[in-house]
Scaffold this active site. Sequence first.
Site, PDB file in Angstrom:
ATOM      1  N   ARG A  55      -4.845   1.130   8.256  1.00  0.00           N
ATOM      2  CA  ARG A  55      -5.891   0.243   7.787  1.00  0.00           C
ATOM      3  C   ARG A  55      -7.002   0.259   8.846  1.00  0.00           C
ATOM      4  O   ARG A  55      -6.853   0.797   9.925  1.00  0.00           O
ATOM      5  CB  ARG A  55      -5.408  -1.185   7.488  1.00  0.00           C
ATOM      6  CG  ARG A  55      -4.207  -1.712   8.186  1.00  0.00           C
ATOM      7  CD  ARG A  55      -4.411  -2.049   9.643  1.00  0.00           C
ATOM      8  NE  ARG A  55      -5.634  -2.813   9.893  1.00  0.00           N
ATOM      9  CZ  ARG A  55      -6.307  -2.774  11.020  1.00  0.00           C
ATOM     10  NH1 ARG A  55      -5.924  -1.969  11.990  1.00  0.00           N
ATOM     11  NH2 ARG A  55      -7.378  -3.498  11.203  1.00  0.00           N
ATOM     12  N   GLY A  56      -8.139  -0.324   8.457  1.00  0.00           N
ATOM     13  CA  GLY A  56      -9.342  -0.189   9.267  1.00  0.00           C
ATOM     14  C   GLY A  56     -10.191   0.922   8.676  1.00  0.00           C
ATOM     15  O   GLY A  56      -9.703   2.048   8.465  1.00  0.00           O
ATOM     16  N   ALA A  57     -11.455   0.594   8.380  1.00  0.00           N
ATOM     17  CA  ALA A  57     -12.289   1.529   7.624  1.00  0.00           C
ATOM     18  C   ALA A  57     -12.373   2.927   8.244  1.00  0.00           C
ATOM     19  O   ALA A  57     -12.189   3.927   7.546  1.00  0.00           O
ATOM     20  CB  ALA A  57     -13.686   0.934   7.427  1.00  0.00           C
ATOM     21  N   ARG A  98      -8.544   1.967  -1.417  1.00  0.00           N
ATOM     22  CA  ARG A  98      -9.136   0.757  -0.796  1.00  0.00           C
ATOM     23  C   ARG A  98     -10.630   0.776  -1.079  1.00  0.00           C
ATOM     24  O   ARG A  98     -11.413   1.319  -0.294  1.00  0.00           O
ATOM     25  CB  ARG A  98      -8.898   0.714   0.719  1.00  0.00           C
ATOM     26  CG  ARG A  98      -7.491   0.492   1.215  1.00  0.00           C
ATOM     27  CD  ARG A  98      -6.838  -0.798   0.797  1.00  0.00           C
ATOM     28  NE  ARG A  98      -7.482  -2.012   1.268  1.00  0.00           N
ATOM     29  CZ  ARG A  98      -7.281  -2.580   2.463  1.00  0.00           C
ATOM     30  NH1 ARG A  98      -6.497  -2.002   3.352  1.00  0.00           N
ATOM     31  NH2 ARG A  98      -7.872  -3.718   2.763  1.00  0.00           N
ATOM     32  N   GLN A 201      -3.341  -9.378  11.334  1.00  0.00           N
ATOM     33  CA  GLN A 201      -3.779  -8.223  12.127  1.00  0.00           C
ATOM     34  C   GLN A 201      -4.051  -8.591  13.586  1.00  0.00           C
ATOM     35  O   GLN A 201      -3.871  -7.784  14.488  1.00  0.00           O
ATOM     36  CB  GLN A 201      -5.023  -7.581  11.508  1.00  0.00           C
ATOM     37  CG  GLN A 201      -4.769  -6.870  10.187  1.00  0.00           C
ATOM     38  CD  GLN A 201      -5.122  -7.749   9.003  1.00  0.00           C
ATOM     39  OE1 GLN A 201      -4.993  -8.962   9.053  1.00  0.00           O
ATOM     40  NE2 GLN A 201      -5.591  -7.133   7.926  1.00  0.00           N
ATOM     41  N   ASP A 242     -16.230  -3.214   7.397  1.00  0.00           N
ATOM     42  CA  ASP A 242     -15.742  -2.248   6.419  1.00  0.00           C
ATOM     43  C   ASP A 242     -16.873  -1.660   5.584  1.00  0.00           C
ATOM     44  O   ASP A 242     -16.739  -0.565   5.053  1.00  0.00           O
ATOM     45  CB  ASP A 242     -14.713  -2.907   5.506  1.00  0.00           C
ATOM     46  CG  ASP A 242     -13.398  -3.121   6.218  1.00  0.00           C
ATOM     47  OD1 ASP A 242     -12.499  -2.293   6.052  1.00  0.00           O
ATOM     48  OD2 ASP A 242     -13.283  -4.111   6.962  1.00  0.00           O
ATOM     49  N   LYS A 253     -13.288  -8.314   7.316  1.00  0.00           N
ATOM     50  CA  LYS A 253     -12.065  -9.050   7.016  1.00  0.00           C
ATOM     51  C   LYS A 253     -12.371 -10.515   6.712  1.00  0.00           C
ATOM     52  O   LYS A 253     -13.185 -11.144   7.385  1.00  0.00           O
ATOM     53  CB  LYS A 253     -11.092  -8.938   8.190  1.00  0.00           C
ATOM     54  CG  LYS A 253      -9.757  -9.615   7.991  1.00  0.00           C
ATOM     55  CD  LYS A 253      -9.048  -9.167   6.728  1.00  0.00           C
ATOM     56  CE  LYS A 253      -8.851  -7.671   6.674  1.00  0.00           C
ATOM     57  NZ  LYS A 253      -8.313  -7.226   5.374  1.00  0.00           N
TER      58      LYS A 253
END
Length: 351
Positions: A55-57, A98, A201, A242, A253
Amino acid sequence: MLKIIMSQHDSIRAVEWKDNHLVLLDQRKLPHNEQFVALYSADDTAEAIRNMVVRGAPAIGIAAAYAVVMAARKSYKQYPQDWRQRLTAEIETLKNSRPTAINLMWALKRMCAAADTIQGDPEYPLLALAQQIHQDDIDANYHMGELGSALIPPSHGVLTHCNTGSLATGGYGTALGVIRSAYSNGKIEHVYADETRPWWQGSRLTAWELAKDKIPAHLLCDGAAAHLMKLGKVSWVIVGSDRIAANGDVANKIGTYSLAVNARYHGVKFMVVAPTSTIDLATLCGNDIPIEERPQEEVLNVSNQRIAAHHTQAWNPAFDVTPASLVDALVTEKGVIENPTAEKIAALMAS
């Protein structure tokens, strides 16, 4: 080939290409277990993205780039005369994994454009491009780290949200990269990290990264941030993104918007750190950014144990949008924009 860039306070890599496949550090298992997942197909990579193994753009975009390599290899082996057409379904699966993360679309667009020019076996040309995307991200993060650090006067603390470090990128991190650089440069003494419900997170990932790289930190409940600011314990809030709209509105987020409002009220500066691949000029403002809504069970349960009263329902948006007017500095690998506007962003992207 990727250059190995590891410096003080930078010991983690969560996305790697090994031999002929993708290897991801399973972020669902952290901080208690460091388990790696080997992926050999685009469909498996899309599932890993959807289920937040990665995860994380920026990290999502890099993983997707490597997924295209594996998809093209399979297609060329099975249909050497028609391999590009056969890629379409797997590319669509990756796109839908996503939808808020613009880096995913950006990486897929680059990989597909390259595929259209390749004659013969596409695996190695596409692998070279995926590795270049990966390396460029690491290089950009180091550069943004220094640019963001330069904005911070010597102070005692900063606050961050979610995870924006090596786990969320190709390496080093965006907002956490700035924090790493600022700590190395003696600019900050302490980091405060929101726990970041409902996926934790901050608790599971950011606190783990900071402890692993020996950067002093305290974890706090998301709702404690305003009180922390009131007490004067932080001079900057530093977050990633993101997707950034053409006018500078920032999707990040869930909980980021609240931080920005509280920061402005308390006179705390608000910094967004993101590569230009996160800026979406085709999206005019934040209202046009699709906001992913995730299953309500993520709010109602913790570690598969229900914590909410039975028959309770939950609303679970994964992201919110912070208006550009609340952003004091947008840090990219191309430079810093103070008080971002559509005109300033257009000029940066054209440079």
